[in-house]
Design an enzyme around this catalytic site. Structure first.
Site, PDB file in Angstrom:
ATOM      1  N   CYS A  98       0.803  -1.220   0.000  1.00  0.00           N
ATOM      2  CA  CYS A  98       0.000   0.000   0.000  1.00  0.00           C
ATOM      3  C   CYS A  98       0.839   1.274   0.000  1.00  0.00           C
ATOM      4  O   CYS A  98       0.447   2.276   0.574  1.00  0.00           O
ATOM      5  CB  CYS A  98      -0.923   0.001   1.216  1.00  0.00           C
ATOM      6  SG  CYS A  98      -0.053  -0.259   2.786  1.00  0.00           S
ATOM      7  N   GLN A  99       2.004   1.271  -0.621  1.00  0.00           N
ATOM      8  CA  GLN A  99       2.874   2.448  -0.598  1.00  0.00           C
ATOM      9  C   GLN A  99       2.247   3.722  -1.161  1.00  0.00           C
ATOM     10  O   GLN A  99       2.598   4.812  -0.726  1.00  0.00           O
ATOM     11  CB  GLN A  99       4.165   2.173  -1.383  1.00  0.00           C
ATOM     12  CG  GLN A  99       5.148   1.298  -0.652  1.00  0.00           C
ATOM     13  CD  GLN A  99       4.936  -0.171  -0.984  1.00  0.00           C
ATOM     14  OE1 GLN A  99       3.887  -0.542  -1.496  1.00  0.00           O
ATOM     15  NE2 GLN A  99       5.916  -0.999  -0.703  1.00  0.00           N
TER      16      GLN A  99
END
Length: 351
Positions: A98-99
């Site tokens: 989920c960067q």
């Protein structure tokens, strides 16, 4: 105090041993594709609920842990939107990276090259499971609503209903307050799992038992300088209650950072003699609801990372039971399948 901890520890260990028994492999059992599978926490819950799982994970140690404990396939692969997966799966699950909305992310949503969601969405579009389920941090709903809406819109375009909730692992038998976002794409009739019928939440002391009162040979103690750092950290952050592991309550969220990072946020145990030590691998695993027979592979830091990144198996099983009930209902009542109405697609994000 010691006798109470030991008594309740047996109760907790008996509970997770009973809940997380692996079901005999049934070739007709529903098949689950487990993407970004890690060490198999999600899969363990699904296997214990009667599913067959096949994992896909890029880290070698995590793949080895998965295969060693679940006795099923876990392919070591860096997943991309074009990756070929097994055919015939009823369900796709996963915890995509989920960067894009993290503090250090580039804020480019589905166009971020490090983002796992294009890969997850591509798999859902190409393999069209009866249900898709992903897990992520709760901040996904608040730090970047537009990004989450992109994902929801994409799943709805594939003709799925999309629902989500923030679930706290402590409500499902896990001795840890861990809130995570779970999002489900389904064909109608989904019901979220009910909270475990426990009179009280399990505490860290009940989970760790005699381990919390001992200092095994491999123990790593906080040094004087680390104690001073922690003291300054807690003062600066206006911490009311020390960040030690309190045995009379559920643990705070277990993460890679607080399992093995030498920081003020570190989970640590204060022994009766006043010394403080870091948690062991087994202690971290118990707080995540892994049974003692589950053996992690790789270096100590690798094992800590596997534990911190995992979906707690007890919570995974609660979700898996709901998925099994949904599939059974879908099979027995195929005429009830409906297309998402237009007003459902025009979803309102009111947080």
């Amino acid at each position: 105090m010691t006798s109470k901890i030991l008594k309740n520890q047996l109760h907790y260990l008996d509970f997770i041993e009973q809940e997380l028994l692996l079901c005999p492999k049934q070739p007709t059992a529903p098949l689950v594709i487990d993407m970004f599978a890690g060490c198999g926490g999600f899969a363990l819950g699904f296997e214990a609920a009667g599913f067959r799982t096949i994992g896909y994970e890029m880290l070698a140690d995590a793949c080895t842990t998965y295969r060693h404990n679940l006795h099923t396939s876990c392919y070591q692969i860096t997943l991309t939107p074009a990756s070929d997966l097994v055919d015939g799966a009823d369900v796709i699950i996963g915890g995509p990276p989920c960067q894009p909305f993290s503090v250090g992310g580039n804020q480019r949503g589905l166009k971020d090259s490090r983002d796992g969601f294009p890969t997850f969405l591509s798999a859902v579009e190409r393999y069209r499971p009866k249900l898709a389920l992903f897990e992520n941090v709760r901040g996904m709903l608040f730090r970047n609503q537009a990004y989450f809406q992109e994902i929801v819109n994409a799943l709805q375009k594939f003709n799925y209903f999309v629902e989500w909730q923030i679930l706290n692992a402590v409500d499902y038998g896990v001795p840890q307050r861990r809130e995570r976002l779970f999002c489900v794409a389904h064909q109608g009739g989904w019901k979220w799992p009910k909270k475990t019928n426990l009179s009280l939440h399990y505490t860290a002391g009940e989970a760790l038992g005699e381990l919390a009162l001992s200092a095994p040979p491999e123990s790593k103690f906080l040094t004087i300088s680390m104690d001073e750092y922690v003291k300054k950290y807690e003062k600066a952050s206006q911490c009311i209650r020390p960040r030690d592991l309190h045995l009379d309550t559920p643990a705070r969220t277990v993460t890679c950072r607080n399992l093995c990072g030498a920081t003020g946020d570190m989970l640590r145990i204060r022994l009766p003699d006043g010394r403080r030590r870091r948690l062991t691998v087994r202690e971290g695993a118990r707080l995540q609801s892994f049974p003692d027979w589950f053996e992690f592979q790789g270096s100590e830091n690798s094992q800590f990372n596997q534990i911190g990144n995992a979906v707690p198996p007890l919570l995974a099983k609660a979700l898996a039971r709901s998925v099994m009930a949904y599939l059974n209902n879908l099979e027995n009542s195929p005429s009830e399948k409906v297309n998402p109405p237009a007003q459902y697609i025009q979803l309102s994000f009111d947080f």
